[in-house]
Design a protein around this motif. Structure first.
Motif: not given
Length: 203
Positions: A167-182
């Motif tokens: 789940w570490w990778f999922a959190v890292l990638i999703v967090g990155y994509l969310v910040l980038l989208t925002l």
């Protein structure tokens, strides 16, 4: 064929080239303190992560994992360090220089109310600064993604079999994509690029 203002597209292109030529002769506006601070923090975090990896990585390092967090790819320590060094240096930090593209090829950069920003040299100089600040934030978020990858890699290198929680990778990638989208949404919906005819420098 004439455009809405009565000028042909050739005249419009020539006018924009002239605006860009004049803008290139003007001094650049300095970036604001917040984008510079965010980029500095991300850069310091990246350098600290590199120092930690250089000091602690073993000779054999897991660098790729399956969906379950089990490593299925390994590299030597120099290769692993090179990856987290070159990604930001080659792929991310140079993105900041894209802002200079507006001074050479204004039509090649898209942003809200672009027509207004390309109409005057002073506006184009301000436009370049706004774009540079936004790129600083995007680069900072991307560098922090590399920091996260490096930390996971360094942790996994000292675990039995190199396994890490999936789940570490999922959190890292999703967090990155969310910040980038925002960040991108903020660029387009905020008043940041809204025309400001009340500003005497831009009117």
């Amino acid at each position: 064929m004439a455009v809405g203002s009565g000028e042909s597209w050739q005249q419009r292109e020539e006018r924009r080239r002239q605006v860009a030529r004049e803008a290139r002769l003007m001094a650049r506006e300095p970036a604001g303190w917040l984008p510079r601070l965010v980029l500095l923090v991300a850069t310091v975090a990246w350098l600290a992560m590199l120092a930690w990896l250089v000091q602690t990585l073993p000779e054999r390092v897991p660098t790729h994992w399956s969906g379950g967090g089990t490593p299925d790819g390994w590299s030597s320590r120099p290769v692993a360090v090179a990856v987290v060094v070159l990604l930001p240096l080659v792929l991310f930090f140079p993105m900041i220089w894209i802002s200079r593209l507006v001074m050479v090829w204004p039509d090649g950069v898209n942003a809200p109310h672009k027509e207004w920003w390309l109409d005057r040299p002073r506006r184009l100089v301000r436009f370049e600064r706004l774009l540079r600040e936004d790129l600083m934030l995007i680069v900072a978020v991307s560098v922090l993604l590399v920091v996260g990858i490096g930390l996971i890699m360094g942790y996994a290198a000292h675990q039995p079999g190199g396994a890490v929680p999936a789940w570490w990778f999922a959190v890292l990638i999703v967090g990155y994509l969310v910040l980038l989208t925002l960040l991108v949404v903020w660029m387009y919906v905020s008043a940041r690029y809204r025309p400001d005819d009340d500003d005497p420098e831009l009117a």
